[in-house]
Design a protein around this motif. Structure first.
Motif, PDB file in Angstrom:
ATOM      1  N   MET A 145     -36.145  42.389  -4.538  1.00  0.00           N
ATOM      2  CA  MET A 145     -34.702  42.245  -4.377  1.00  0.00           C
ATOM      3  C   MET A 145     -33.956  43.479  -4.836  1.00  0.00           C
ATOM      4  O   MET A 145     -34.451  44.275  -5.618  1.00  0.00           O
ATOM      5  CB  MET A 145     -34.209  41.030  -5.146  1.00  0.00           C
ATOM      6  N   SER A 146     -32.747  43.618  -4.296  1.00  0.00           N
ATOM      7  CA  SER A 146     -31.843  44.677  -4.723  1.00  0.00           C
ATOM      8  C   SER A 146     -30.418  44.169  -4.540  1.00  0.00           C
ATOM      9  O   SER A 146     -30.199  43.103  -3.967  1.00  0.00           O
ATOM     10  CB  SER A 146     -32.075  45.958  -3.913  1.00  0.00           C
ATOM     11  N   CYS A 147     -29.471  44.933  -5.023  1.00  0.00           N
ATOM     12  CA  CYS A 147     -28.046  44.611  -4.869  1.00  0.00           C
ATOM     13  C   CYS A 147     -27.735  43.183  -5.317  1.00  0.00           C
ATOM     14  O   CYS A 147     -27.101  42.409  -4.588  1.00  0.00           O
ATOM     15  CB  CYS A 147     -27.585  44.836  -3.441  1.00  0.00           C
ATOM     16  N   VAL A 148     -28.156  42.842  -6.511  1.00  0.00           N
ATOM     17  CA  VAL A 148     -27.918  41.504  -7.039  1.00  0.00           C
ATOM     18  C   VAL A 148     -26.506  41.465  -7.622  1.00  0.00           C
ATOM     19  O   VAL A 148     -26.138  42.297  -8.451  1.00  0.00           O
ATOM     20  CB  VAL A 148     -28.944  41.134  -8.129  1.00  0.00           C
ATOM     21  N   THR A 149     -25.714  40.524  -7.145  1.00  0.00           N
ATOM     22  CA  THR A 149     -24.365  40.327  -7.650  1.00  0.00           C
ATOM     23  C   THR A 149     -24.158  38.856  -7.960  1.00  0.00           C
ATOM     24  O   THR A 149     -24.859  37.987  -7.434  1.00  0.00           O
ATOM     25  CB  THR A 149     -23.296  40.774  -6.627  1.00  0.00           C
ATOM     26  N   SER A 150     -23.201  38.590  -8.818  1.00  0.00           N
ATOM     27  CA  SER A 150     -22.873  37.202  -9.127  1.00  0.00           C
ATOM     28  C   SER A 150     -21.377  37.075  -9.319  1.00  0.00           C
ATOM     29  O   SER A 150     -20.700  38.024  -9.710  1.00  0.00           O
ATOM     30  CB  SER A 150     -23.601  36.731 -10.393  1.00  0.00           C
ATOM     31  N   ASN A 151     -20.882  35.890  -9.040  1.00  0.00           N
ATOM     32  CA  ASN A 151     -19.485  35.572  -9.286  1.00  0.00           C
ATOM     33  C   ASN A 151     -19.468  34.311 -10.141  1.00  0.00           C
ATOM     34  O   ASN A 151     -19.869  33.243  -9.684  1.00  0.00           O
ATOM     35  CB  ASN A 151     -18.733  35.368  -7.979  1.00  0.00           C
ATOM     36  N   PHE A 152     -19.041  34.465 -11.391  1.00  0.00           N
ATOM     37  CA  PHE A 152     -18.942  33.351 -12.331  1.00  0.00           C
ATOM     38  C   PHE A 152     -17.506  32.835 -12.302  1.00  0.00           C
ATOM     39  O   PHE A 152     -16.572  33.582 -12.583  1.00  0.00           O
ATOM     40  CB  PHE A 152     -19.287  33.805 -13.752  1.00  0.00           C
ATOM     41  N   THR A 153     -17.328  31.566 -11.949  1.00  0.00           N
ATOM     42  CA  THR A 153     -16.006  30.949 -11.897  1.00  0.00           C
ATOM     43  C   THR A 153     -15.951  29.842 -12.937  1.00  0.00           C
ATOM     44  O   THR A 153     -16.736  28.886 -12.873  1.00  0.00           O
ATOM     45  CB  THR A 153     -15.728  30.360 -10.492  1.00  0.00           C
ATOM     46  N   MET A 154     -15.036  29.996 -13.880  1.00  0.00           N
ATOM     47  CA  MET A 154     -14.905  28.999 -14.947  1.00  0.00           C
ATOM     48  C   MET A 154     -14.200  27.758 -14.407  1.00  0.00           C
ATOM     49  O   MET A 154     -13.199  27.849 -13.693  1.00  0.00           O
ATOM     50  CB  MET A 154     -14.120  29.586 -16.109  1.00  0.00           C
ATOM     51  N   THR A 155     -14.741  26.586 -14.740  1.00  0.00           N
ATOM     52  CA  THR A 155     -14.139  25.324 -14.310  1.00  0.00           C
ATOM     53  C   THR A 155     -13.198  24.816 -15.401  1.00  0.00           C
ATOM     54  O   THR A 155     -13.158  25.355 -16.506  1.00  0.00           O
ATOM     55  CB  THR A 155     -15.223  24.265 -14.024  1.00  0.00           C
ATOM     56  N   GLU A 156     -12.481  23.763 -15.103  1.00  0.00           N
ATOM     57  CA  GLU A 156     -11.540  23.174 -16.067  1.00  0.00           C
ATOM     58  C   GLU A 156     -12.250  22.668 -17.319  1.00  0.00           C
ATOM     59  O   GLU A 156     -11.647  22.588 -18.386  1.00  0.00           O
ATOM     60  CB  GLU A 156     -10.766  22.035 -15.415  1.00  0.00           C
ATOM     61  N   THR A 157     -13.516  22.326 -17.204  1.00  0.00           N
ATOM     62  CA  THR A 157     -14.254  21.770 -18.340  1.00  0.00           C
ATOM     63  C   THR A 157     -14.923  22.837 -19.197  1.00  0.00           C
ATOM     64  O   THR A 157     -15.611  22.506 -20.160  1.00  0.00           O
ATOM     65  CB  THR A 157     -15.331  20.784 -17.843  1.00  0.00           C
ATOM     66  N   GLY A 158     -14.744  24.117 -18.853  1.00  0.00           N
ATOM     67  CA  GLY A 158     -15.366  25.184 -19.636  1.00  0.00           C
ATOM     68  C   GLY A 158     -16.751  25.566 -19.150  1.00  0.00           C
ATOM     69  O   GLY A 158     -17.412  26.414 -19.740  1.00  0.00           O
ATOM     70  N   ASN A 159     -17.196  24.914 -18.078  1.00  0.00           N
ATOM     71  CA  ASN A 159     -18.475  25.268 -17.470  1.00  0.00           C
ATOM     72  C   ASN A 159     -18.237  26.371 -16.441  1.00  0.00           C
ATOM     73  O   ASN A 159     -17.107  26.787 -16.214  1.00  0.00           O
ATOM     74  CB  ASN A 159     -19.096  24.037 -16.807  1.00  0.00           C
ATOM     75  N   PHE A 160     -19.304  26.844 -15.802  1.00  0.00           N
ATOM     76  CA  PHE A 160     -19.181  27.852 -14.757  1.00  0.00           C
ATOM     77  C   PHE A 160     -19.856  27.376 -13.487  1.00  0.00           C
ATOM     78  O   PHE A 160     -20.939  26.793 -13.537  1.00  0.00           O
ATOM     79  CB  PHE A 160     -19.868  29.169 -15.163  1.00  0.00           C
ATOM     80  N   SER A 161     -19.224  27.665 -12.346  1.00  0.00           N
ATOM     81  CA  SER A 161     -19.952  27.629 -11.085  1.00  0.00           C
ATOM     82  C   SER A 161     -20.347  29.081 -10.827  1.00  0.00           C
ATOM     83  O   SER A 161     -19.612  30.003 -11.172  1.00  0.00           O
ATOM     84  CB  SER A 161     -19.101  27.052  -9.959  1.00  0.00           C
ATOM     85  N   VAL A 162     -21.528  29.275 -10.255  1.00  0.00           N
ATOM     86  CA  VAL A 162     -22.062  30.622 -10.089  1.00  0.00           C
ATOM     87  C   VAL A 162     -22.534  30.798  -8.655  1.00  0.00           C
ATOM     88  O   VAL A 162     -23.242  29.942  -8.115  1.00  0.00           O
ATOM     89  CB  VAL A 162     -23.253  30.885 -11.042  1.00  0.00           C
ATOM     90  N   GLU A 163     -22.125  31.916  -8.050  1.00  0.00           N
ATOM     91  CA  GLU A 163     -22.653  32.296  -6.749  1.00  0.00           C
ATOM     92  C   GLU A 163     -23.424  33.596  -6.937  1.00  0.00           C
ATOM     93  O   GLU A 163     -22.874  34.578  -7.415  1.00  0.00           O
ATOM     94  CB  GLU A 163     -21.532  32.499  -5.744  1.00  0.00           C
ATOM     95  N   LEU A 164     -24.694  33.563  -6.587  1.00  0.00           N
ATOM     96  CA  LEU A 164     -25.545  34.752  -6.648  1.00  0.00           C
ATOM     97  C   LEU A 164     -25.799  35.248  -5.237  1.00  0.00           C
ATOM     98  O   LEU A 164     -26.026  34.440  -4.326  1.00  0.00           O
ATOM     99  CB  LEU A 164     -26.906  34.418  -7.272  1.00  0.00           C
ATOM    100  N   LYS A 165     -25.771  36.559  -5.062  1.00  0.00           N
ATOM    101  CA  LYS A 165     -26.150  37.169  -3.784  1.00  0.00           C
ATOM    102  C   LYS A 165     -27.093  38.325  -4.083  1.00  0.00           C
ATOM    103  O   LYS A 165     -26.921  39.031  -5.071  1.00  0.00           O
ATOM    104  CB  LYS A 165     -24.928  37.696  -3.035  1.00  0.00           C
ATOM    105  N   TRP A 166     -28.085  38.490  -3.206  1.00  0.00           N
ATOM    106  CA  TRP A 166     -28.993  39.617  -3.350  1.00  0.00           C
ATOM    107  C   TRP A 166     -29.609  39.936  -2.008  1.00  0.00           C
ATOM    108  O   TRP A 166     -29.662  39.095  -1.115  1.00  0.00           O
ATOM    109  CB  TRP A 166     -30.066  39.362  -4.402  1.00  0.00           C
ATOM    110  N   ASP A 167     -30.028  41.183  -1.861  1.00  0.00           N
ATOM    111  CA  ASP A 167     -30.750  41.597  -0.670  1.00  0.00           C
ATOM    112  C   ASP A 167     -32.227  41.322  -0.908  1.00  0.00           C
ATOM    113  O   ASP A 167     -32.818  41.839  -1.871  1.00  0.00           O
ATOM    114  CB  ASP A 167     -30.540  43.092  -0.392  1.00  0.00           C
TER     115      ASP A 167
END
Length: 194
Positions: free
Chosen positions: A57-79
């Motif tokens: 893999m290469s070009c690994v990115t993530s987007n951490f989005t904090m929820t109202e409860t203090g948890n995170f939803s996470v989107e990972l992308k990679w080649d």
């Protein structure tokens, strides 16, 4: 199955230290400041399996989005270098006992094993170190991974700075050797997360 075969299959797992280590609290961790896009610029070389990461893999990115409860939803992308396609995985991080400790849950758990997920160090505006540990084989062993994340794909290498910084935080260098972080080859060529 012989002991040697078992060791080869586990790769990064350690049969000598069965339980995941106690990870120090990162007192400066701020979930709101941690939210957002991160580039995974360095990976932790702790065995044969982890050494295959730059070939897969290469070009690994993530987007951490904090929820109202203090948890995170996470989107990972990679080649994916084997299929020459971009892969995406979504998951969640559920807050545990301390602000920097989460339980990770991902349908594709290659990048982040389902289990304990910690943000162990960093400066929220520029870089962070994440550590994961998952106990396997009924607690007889574990799989550990660590990554250095950066807000900029061209971000400067953190390994040497970590070694100096962790001299003052001996609890971190007990289970992670900063000298074992390796930089991905082509983070400069990565585009921003769409």
């Amino acid at each position: 199955m012989s002991s040697l075969q078992c060791l080869l299959l586990l790769g990064t797992a350690s049969l000598l230290q069965a339980a995941c280590p106690n990870v120090p609290v990162f007192a400066e961790f701020d979930p709101e400041k941690f939210s957002g896009v991160w580039y995974w610029t360095e990976w932790y070389d702790n065995g044969w399996i982890s050494q295959q990461i730059p070939n897969i893999m290469s070009c690994v990115t993530s987007n951490f989005t904090m929820t109202e409860t203090g948890n995170f939803s996470v989107e990972l992308k990679w080649d994916n270098l084997l299929t020459e396609q971009q892969w995406t995985a979504t998951g969640r991080l559920v807050q545990q006992a301390t602000p920097n400790h989460f339980e990770a849950s991902f349908p594709i758990s290659f990048m982040i094993p389902n289990g304990q997920f910690y943000i162990i160090d960093g400066v929220h505006r520029t870089w962070a170190v994440v550590y994961t540990c998952r106990e396997i084989l009924f607690g007889m062993s574990q799989i550990q991974t660590a990554w250095i994340l950066h807000r900029n794909p061209n971000g400067r290498r953190q390994r040497n700075a970590l070694a100096k910084r962790w001299e003052l935080k001996p609890g971190l260098k007990v289970f992670i050797d900063a000298d074992k972080f390796r930089r991905f080859n082509d983070t400069e060529a990565c585009s921003t997360l769409d």
